[in-house]
Design a protein around this motif. Sequence first.
Motif, PDB file in Angstrom:
ATOM      1  N   GLN A   1       9.827   4.285   3.741  1.00 15.26           N
ATOM      2  CA  GLN A   1       9.167   3.413   4.052  1.00 15.26           C
ATOM      3  C   GLN A   1       8.510   2.414   3.193  1.00 15.26           C
ATOM      4  O   GLN A   1       8.017   2.856   1.777  1.00 15.26           O
ATOM      5  CB  GLN A   1       8.060   4.055   4.598  1.00 15.26           C
TER       6      GLN A   1
ATOM      7  N   ARG B   1       4.403  -2.468   8.940  1.00 14.07           N
ATOM      8  CA  ARG B   1       4.834  -0.902   8.118  1.00 14.07           C
ATOM      9  C   ARG B   1       6.805  -1.074   8.285  1.00 14.07           C
ATOM     10  O   ARG B   1       6.539  -1.368   9.452  1.00 14.07           O
ATOM     11  CB  ARG B   1       4.668   0.376   8.928  1.00 14.07           C
TER      12      ARG B   1
ATOM     13  N   THR C   1       1.081  -1.068  -0.688  1.00 13.21           N
ATOM     14  CA  THR C   1       0.015   0.473  -0.022  1.00 13.21           C
ATOM     15  C   THR C   1       1.066   1.302   0.060  1.00 13.21           C
ATOM     16  O   THR C   1       0.544   2.869  -0.106  1.00 13.21           O
ATOM     17  CB  THR C   1      -1.122  -0.110   1.399  1.00 13.21           C
ATOM     18  N   ARG C   2       1.955   1.187   0.826  1.00 11.16           N
ATOM     19  CA  ARG C   2       2.967   2.249   0.208  1.00 11.16           C
ATOM     20  C   ARG C   2       4.234   1.853  -0.386  1.00 11.16           C
ATOM     21  O   ARG C   2       4.731   1.108   0.046  1.00 11.16           O
ATOM     22  CB  ARG C   2       3.220   3.413   1.875  1.00 11.16           C
ATOM     23  N   SER C   3       5.068   2.410  -1.082  1.00  8.92           N
ATOM     24  CA  SER C   3       6.316   2.192  -1.580  1.00  8.92           C
ATOM     25  C   SER C   3       7.539   3.492  -1.726  1.00  8.92           C
ATOM     26  O   SER C   3       7.485   4.184  -2.920  1.00  8.92           O
ATOM     27  CB  SER C   3       5.979   1.192  -2.597  1.00  8.92           C
ATOM     28  N   ASP C   4       8.241   3.697  -0.591  1.00  5.42           N
ATOM     29  CA  ASP C   4       8.376   4.863  -1.222  1.00  5.42           C
ATOM     30  C   ASP C   4       9.762   4.978  -1.776  1.00  5.42           C
ATOM     31  O   ASP C   4      10.978   4.925  -1.397  1.00  5.42           O
ATOM     32  CB  ASP C   4       9.148   5.439  -0.048  1.00  5.42           C
TER      33      ASP C   4
ATOM     34  N   TRP D   1       4.804  -0.236   3.206  1.00  4.52           N
ATOM     35  CA  TRP D   1       3.630  -0.664   3.710  1.00  4.52           C
ATOM     36  C   TRP D   1       3.304  -1.596   3.347  1.00  4.52           C
ATOM     37  O   TRP D   1       3.028  -2.112   2.074  1.00  4.52           O
ATOM     38  CB  TRP D   1       2.411   0.969   4.590  1.00  4.52           C
TER      39      TRP D   1
ATOM     40  N   VAL E   1       2.862  -0.196  -5.233  1.00  8.28           N
ATOM     41  CA  VAL E   1       1.527  -0.211  -4.761  1.00  8.28           C
ATOM     42  C   VAL E   1       0.710  -0.597  -4.878  1.00  8.28           C
ATOM     43  O   VAL E   1       0.543  -0.667  -6.819  1.00  8.28           O
ATOM     44  CB  VAL E   1       1.033   1.299  -4.391  1.00  8.28           C
TER      45      VAL E   1
ATOM     46  N   ASP F   1       5.713   9.971  10.074  1.00  8.76           N
ATOM     47  CA  ASP F   1       6.241  10.345   8.886  1.00  8.76           C
ATOM     48  C   ASP F   1       7.092  10.316   8.160  1.00  8.76           C
ATOM     49  O   ASP F   1       8.260   9.707   6.680  1.00  8.76           O
ATOM     50  CB  ASP F   1       4.543  10.882   7.005  1.00  8.76           C
TER      51      ASP F   1
END
Length: 244
Positions: free
Chosen positions: A157, A169, A120-123, A159, A182, A151
């Motif tokens: 990060q 996370r 759901t999150r890929s930085d 998630w 994502v 954050d």
Amino acid sequence: MQSATRSVKPGWIVLVVVAVYAIVMTVVARDARAEIRELRLAAAENEAIAAARSEPRRAPAGVWFPVPGASLPTDDAHLPGAPRAYRNGVSEGFDFYAGDAGVPIELGTPVVAAVAGTVTRSDRAYAEPDEAEWTALLGEVADGADASQLDRLRGRQLWIEGDDGRSYRYAHLDAIEPDLSVGDPVYRGQVVATAGNSGTDDGVRGLTDGVRVHFEIWENGDYFGAGLEPAAVRANAAALFVGP
């Protein structure tokens, strides 16, 4: 010679022939039984292999540590709920450091998905703030950090929304797998990132010290271990983590 031949009675010849035949047939039968036994054993072994392939052994249900072979941190300061004086708050996850988690953890150590789920999150595009921005951020959070500031403090990060309904996370990562975006599904044990120190004093300064994997588990709006003493966090975590 002829007299010797005449002295041997025909009955004895028949007996000798029968005896030799019996011996030969006994040996043949024994070899045949041995061959049949070997064929049966081979067939059974093949059936076992086929069954194992069609019904692979299932790993126990539960959460894997983010670094394979790790154990719970031995230092209470690395558990959820541990004080974080610099921002007048507490940690919301586990911090896995080398020397405190049972395995070496250095820059680039593989990090795995703790459960099956969806990213759901890929930085991947994360960039460290410069030192002036970092100093300003630390000044802003001296009396407490809001969600947006936390954050920023977590660095790079990833998630994962677990199939079990929890959110997982990962923070302070060095890198995220380049093909992980994502919406992508992941399986438990899949390498998803590498350990780092992003979003820390060392990371901002370009150093390689302070490498860790910060790992949070969220469910129903609360982080795992919220409001618990270290002993209770450890007891609950021991029931949750199953390896690898």
